[in-house]
Design an enzyme around this catalytic site. Sequence first.
Site: not given
Length: 482
Positions: A51, A148, A178, A182, A216, A235, A240, A331
């Site tokens: 925009r 996603k 994604h 890989k 992670e 998520d 994944h 996480k």
Amino acid sequence: MVSRVIPVDPFDLVIFGVTGDLARRKILPGLFHRFLVGQMPQEARIIGAARSKMTEEEFRASVRDTLLEFAKEAPDNAETLDLFLEQLSYVAVDATGAGGWPELAKMLRPGLVRAFYLSVSPNLFGTIAAKLNEHDIATPESRIVVEKPFGHDLASAQALNADLRRSFAEHQIYRIDHYLGKETVQNLMALRFANSLWEPLWNATHVDHVQITVAESLGVEGRGEYYDKSGAMRDMVQNHLMQLLCLTAMEPPSRFVPNSVRDEKVKVIEALEPVAQSDIVRGQYRGRDGEGSYRDHAGDDASTTESFVAMKVNVGNWRWAGTPFYLRTGKKLRARTSEIVVVFRDPPHMIFPKFDNQRGNALIIRLQPDEGITLRTTIKEPGPGGMRLAEVTLDMTFAEALGEHAAPQDAYERLIMDVIRGDQTLFMRGDEVEAAWGWADPILDEWSRSSTTPEPYDPGSSGPEDALMLLHRDGRRWREIG
Ligand code: NAP
């Protein structure tokens, strides 16, 4: 080994949301890298859309800054960077308004590959798809790329699919995960289907169990509010980890063409047995004395969103009956690691005594931090003193094995080039996404009905104690994270 770069056909690629985070950090640097290695032809054009009002010069200057910040090769390739910028244009378009569309229509050239990358919020997907049609910008051959999250449950995924399909046919829709871009994930297919070594062993007779870990080390700092609405299940697991599970478990497709591969993946999801709550562990990181806790980062001190999930999944088909797949993601864990561990059964008759810490043969397919393959095997411990056994690993890190040719190509740049080539193999088909939500929904529904809360775990740990027990109670153990 010689790596070949085959230039793609000239194209017009329109990136909606070009000023956003994803475009700046991944899409534009990826395209620049493809230009640098000679895959993006000089006739190709990238048209940024958002925009914000900007002249073409202002846009190019902002992309220059972006690339100097996010594309590591940019500072040393100033001349090439200028050439790349010449291929960029900009148009101010409000997805929800009428302005900008006629200008965009005029910029597109007939007869070339035409692709629209929607790097915008999913609630704009349907609107943009419809406007592209309304303004005769989309042709029957054009492609549309969406990011996603593709829905937050089955109903919303069906609605998104329906929105897109009102304007585009399934063969034009590229849903990005994604992880599929890989190198190692594609190598998993090469490993399984281009070698005769593994396939005879790739079944319940020889495989004891499979572990899929995506860990992670970072928490949700900075994006806690967004993450709190989704959690690890939505998520990471539904998309994944599910993709990694499918590629590991699927039958060999008859041909390496998009629909054959995707048909086989859908069959895996359809074969998944419902997961009992007793086979799932939900966790949430909780700093000592409350410091650095998930809840601080999420801005909600009563949040019950999971930052960790571990579960035991059974694939109910002939190949895998009796061989569980253990999935784990979270996480703030002890390290950033993504890997698939295929653990083989013990020899049927062991002539040597068991030794300390014996874990058995395993094939470890590493996706992160370094892509490669490790084979855990048993040997005789060197030296005199009788027949003592030990386990060693045969390691192949792609970067070492392949030298400069293994320079990791970012997943995004590979996937964007696949869009231009019209190859949907590494993109999720609509029915695949819906099947994955159909599997995840009952788990999520149960959580929303239940009064139980996620188990706390220490930041920097391997997750909640119960996640370790999930395997211990089956006489197995996780491979250590990191
Ligand atoms: P973002 O930083 O918020 O950027 C959004 C972009 O959309 C901006 O360029 C914005 O520019 C544009 N935009 C917003 N409203 C618009 C409208 N009405 N018409 C036209 N353009 C509009 O978002 P992002 O993080 O880049 O994420 C983009 C998409 O990728 C989302 O679907 C996200 O879930 C997904 N995704 C992102 C990441 C990531 O690492 N960031 C990873 C995976 C998936 P203006 O304000 O100038 O219009």
